[in-house]
Design a protein around this motif. Structure first.
Motif, PDB file in Angstrom:
ATOM      1  N   ALA A 304       0.833  -1.203   0.000  1.00  0.00           N
ATOM      2  CA  ALA A 304       0.000   0.000   0.000  1.00  0.00           C
ATOM      3  C   ALA A 304       0.871   1.258   0.000  1.00  0.00           C
ATOM      4  N   VAL A 305       1.975   1.225   0.740  1.00  0.00           N
ATOM      5  CA  VAL A 305       2.912   2.354   0.745  1.00  0.00           C
ATOM      6  C   VAL A 305       3.536   2.529  -0.635  1.00  0.00           C
ATOM      7  N   ARG A 306       3.940   1.421  -1.226  1.00  0.00           N
ATOM      8  CA  ARG A 306       4.528   1.477  -2.572  1.00  0.00           C
ATOM      9  C   ARG A 306       3.547   2.099  -3.558  1.00  0.00           C
ATOM     10  N   GLN A 307       2.298   1.706  -3.454  1.00  0.00           N
ATOM     11  CA  GLN A 307       1.251   2.231  -4.334  1.00  0.00           C
ATOM     12  C   GLN A 307       1.068   3.740  -4.134  1.00  0.00           C
ATOM     13  N   ALA A 308       0.964   4.167  -2.882  1.00  0.00           N
ATOM     14  CA  ALA A 308       0.787   5.595  -2.585  1.00  0.00           C
ATOM     15  C   ALA A 308       1.981   6.400  -3.081  1.00  0.00           C
ATOM     16  N   ARG A 309       3.178   5.863  -2.873  1.00  0.00           N
ATOM     17  CA  ARG A 309       4.402   6.541  -3.305  1.00  0.00           C
ATOM     18  C   ARG A 309       4.403   6.749  -4.827  1.00  0.00           C
ATOM     19  N   GLU A 310       3.982   5.712  -5.558  1.00  0.00           N
ATOM     20  CA  GLU A 310       3.956   5.817  -7.018  1.00  0.00           C
ATOM     21  C   GLU A 310       2.897   6.810  -7.485  1.00  0.00           C
ATOM     22  N   MET A 311       1.776   6.870  -6.776  1.00  0.00           N
ATOM     23  CA  MET A 311       0.733   7.835  -7.128  1.00  0.00           C
ATOM     24  C   MET A 311       1.228   9.268  -6.936  1.00  0.00           C
ATOM     25  N   VAL A 312       1.986   9.492  -5.868  1.00  0.00           N
ATOM     26  CA  VAL A 312       2.549  10.822  -5.628  1.00  0.00           C
ATOM     27  C   VAL A 312       3.602  11.134  -6.687  1.00  0.00           C
ATOM     28  N   GLU A 313       4.484  10.188  -6.906  1.00  0.00           N
ATOM     29  CA  GLU A 313       5.599  10.372  -7.837  1.00  0.00           C
ATOM     30  C   GLU A 313       5.109  10.644  -9.252  1.00  0.00           C
ATOM     31  N   LYS A 314       4.060   9.922  -9.669  1.00  0.00           N
ATOM     32  CA  LYS A 314       3.541  10.058 -11.041  1.00  0.00           C
ATOM     33  C   LYS A 314       2.463  11.139 -11.156  1.00  0.00           C
ATOM     34  N   GLU A 315       2.217  11.866 -10.062  1.00  0.00           N
ATOM     35  CA  GLU A 315       1.268  12.989 -10.057  1.00  0.00           C
ATOM     36  C   GLU A 315      -0.116  12.571 -10.575  1.00  0.00           C
ATOM     37  N   VAL A 316      -0.621  11.475 -10.050  1.00  0.00           N
ATOM     38  CA  VAL A 316      -1.904  10.934 -10.513  1.00  0.00           C
ATOM     39  C   VAL A 316      -3.053  11.902 -10.240  1.00  0.00           C
ATOM     40  N   SER A 317      -3.096  12.475  -9.039  1.00  0.00           N
ATOM     41  CA  SER A 317      -4.193  13.394  -8.709  1.00  0.00           C
ATOM     42  C   SER A 317      -4.194  14.615  -9.615  1.00  0.00           C
ATOM     43  N   GLU A 318      -3.016  15.156  -9.891  1.00  0.00           N
ATOM     44  CA  GLU A 318      -2.914  16.332 -10.765  1.00  0.00           C
ATOM     45  C   GLU A 318      -3.328  15.985 -12.191  1.00  0.00           C
ATOM     46  N   THR A 319      -2.941  14.790 -12.656  1.00  0.00           N
ATOM     47  CA  THR A 319      -3.312  14.368 -14.003  1.00  0.00           C
ATOM     48  C   THR A 319      -4.815  14.176 -14.120  1.00  0.00           C
ATOM     49  N   ILE A 320      -5.432  13.603 -13.085  1.00  0.00           N
ATOM     50  CA  ILE A 320      -6.895  13.442 -13.072  1.00  0.00           C
ATOM     51  C   ILE A 320      -7.565  14.814 -13.130  1.00  0.00           C
ATOM     52  N   ARG A 321      -7.065  15.756 -12.332  1.00  0.00           N
ATOM     53  CA  ARG A 321      -7.636  17.112 -12.324  1.00  0.00           C
ATOM     54  C   ARG A 321      -7.589  17.722 -13.722  1.00  0.00           C
ATOM     55  N   SER A 322      -6.442  17.596 -14.399  1.00  0.00           N
ATOM     56  CA  SER A 322      -6.284  18.169 -15.738  1.00  0.00           C
ATOM     57  C   SER A 322      -7.209  17.486 -16.741  1.00  0.00           C
ATOM     58  N   ALA A 323      -7.332  16.165 -16.627  1.00  0.00           N
ATOM     59  CA  ALA A 323      -8.179  15.415 -17.564  1.00  0.00           C
ATOM     60  C   ALA A 323      -9.649  15.777 -17.392  1.00  0.00           C
ATOM     61  N   VAL A 324     -10.081  15.934 -16.142  1.00  0.00           N
ATOM     62  CA  VAL A 324     -11.484  16.266 -15.872  1.00  0.00           C
ATOM     63  C   VAL A 324     -11.795  17.677 -16.353  1.00  0.00           C
ATOM     64  N   GLU A 325     -10.852  18.581 -16.252  1.00  0.00           N
ATOM     65  CA  GLU A 325     -11.030  19.958 -16.746  1.00  0.00           C
ATOM     66  C   GLU A 325     -11.330  19.965 -18.239  1.00  0.00           C
ATOM     67  N   LYS A 326     -10.687  19.027 -18.953  1.00  0.00           N
ATOM     68  CA  LYS A 326     -10.831  18.987 -20.405  1.00  0.00           C
ATOM     69  C   LYS A 326     -12.077  18.215 -20.859  1.00  0.00           C
ATOM     70  N   THR A 327     -12.701  17.526 -19.908  1.00  0.00           N
ATOM     71  CA  THR A 327     -13.878  16.710 -20.245  1.00  0.00           C
ATOM     72  C   THR A 327     -15.144  17.440 -19.871  1.00  0.00           C
ATOM     73  N   THR A 328     -15.972  17.718 -20.821  1.00  0.00           N
ATOM     74  CA  THR A 328     -17.248  18.394 -20.573  1.00  0.00           C
ATOM     75  C   THR A 328     -18.381  17.407 -20.766  1.00  0.00           C
ATOM     76  N   VAL A 329     -19.165  17.238 -19.719  1.00  0.00           N
ATOM     77  CA  VAL A 329     -20.312  16.335 -19.788  1.00  0.00           C
ATOM     78  C   VAL A 329     -21.584  17.168 -19.731  1.00  0.00           C
ATOM     79  N   SER A 330     -22.425  17.013 -20.707  1.00  0.00           N
ATOM     80  CA  SER A 330     -23.650  17.803 -20.747  1.00  0.00           C
ATOM     81  C   SER A 330     -24.690  17.209 -19.820  1.00  0.00           C
TER      82      SER A 330
END
Length: 330
Positions: A304-330
């Motif tokens: 679980a620590v390894r997983q969390a570390r990789e999520m931080v390192e690969k900036e998963v939350s920031e990438t999700i934020r950017s992807a959702v910004e670009k996605t418009t759902v009517s």
């Protein structure tokens, strides 16, 4: 990088949590771990304090506590304080093997969700016969979902698999009662149309019986269905191993066979243990929050620590934020 861990959450806390934290520190030289919990109990098992600090508290959220009420009333609990360390910028992510509902509430109310994400999703990686594993989301964060939520789940799951699991152009499937496009209830039909139009490698509807064959890398569904699928897979695996054990110890002949097969059976058991992939990520939050299995041992906590570390390192939350910004759902 700093990760906060609820040292008092789970069936085997704090011993296995502390042992797992020490294993992670040894494996990752760039990591600092903050253990949150009863200092005396933690120190009883902590033999290496290198890059490990303790935040003391006597308060704990129990498995029997009502999740939202516990988070609001037990503000000095180990779980809430770990989440608060993330919210205050003192940690990059947090992990707990404690009360699942409470961790989801702490993630939502304390860490906070990414702007544009309507509902975070709880997402474990489950084993497949080939060993690749697949991400299932949601498994219980939201029992009632809309088609837009399933689209966001598909986006978040695809990003996680690409960033953390290293899968190029991950295959996204929508869990349904048949593979035909028009199958399923209204939610499934609407979600199908939305995901089909998104910029994802959508393979269409997938059936539950094909999940362990690796039919998709990301499988999307609502939390009610996902939780039942998760627990069915867990229960089936446990039952099969129990039946196998009974058969192998039923006579002298089978006991001899069991002795010969033991290494291979242990390898198979490890292969089917989804804690080897880490915990269940609570996707859609501003920072990584990982729910480790309640019965986690040191190895499961380490993963679980390894997983969390990789999520931080690969900036998963920031990438999700950017992807959702670009996605418009009517």
């Amino acid at each position: 990088m700093k990760l906060a861990i609820d040292a008092m959450g789970g069936d085997n806390a704090p011993k296995e949590i502390v042992l797992g934290a020490m294993k992670a520190i040894q494996a990752f030289p760039d990591l600092h771990i903050i253990l949150v919990g009863n200092e005396t109990d933690i120190l009883a098992h902590l033999t290496n304090e290198d890059r490990i600090t303790i935040v003391h508290t006597d308060e704990v959220i129990l498995a029997t506590d009502e999740p939202v009420r516990a988070v609001r009333r037990k503000k000095d609990s180990s779980m809430v304080l770990a989440a608060k360390l993330v919210a205050d910028g003192e940690a990059d992510g947090c992990i707990s093997a404690g009360n699942t509902g409470a961790l989801m509430a702490a993630g939502l109310f304390v860490v906070g969700r990414i702007e544009g994400i309507e509902r975070p999703a709880l997402s474990p990686t489950l084993p497949t016969i080939g060993g690749e594993g697949f991400l299932l989301l949601d498994v219980g964060a939201n029992v009632d979902a809309k088609a837009e939520h399933l689209l966001q789940n598909a986006i978040m799951g695809s990003i996680y698999c690409e960033k953390v699991r290293g899968i190029s152009n991950p295959r996204v499937g929508l869990l349904n009662i048949g593979t035909e496009e028009k199958k399923g209830n209204e939610l499934a039909k609407q979600a199908f149309e939305l995901i089909k139009e998104a910029n994802l490698n959508f393979v269409g509807n997938v059936e539950a019986r094909d999940l362990l064959d690796g039919v998709a890398d990301v499988v999307v569904t609502d939390g009610f269905t996902g939780n039942m699928v998760l627990k069915t897979i867990e229960g089936t695996a446990l039952s099969v191993f129990k039946m196998l054990k009974t058969t192998l110890y039923s006579s002298l002949k089978t006991k001899i066979a069991a002795a010969v097969l033991k290494p291979d059976l242990m390898e198979l058991k490890t292969k089917m243990d989804y804690s080897e992939y880490g915990g269940a990520g609570l996707f859609g939050l501003k920072a990584p929050v990982i729910k480790a299995h309640g019965s986690s041992d040191a190895n499961a906590l380490y993963n679980a620590v390894r997983q969390a570390r990789e999520m931080v390192e690969k900036e998963v939350s920031e990438t999700i934020r950017s992807a959702v910004e670009k996605t418009t759902v009517s």
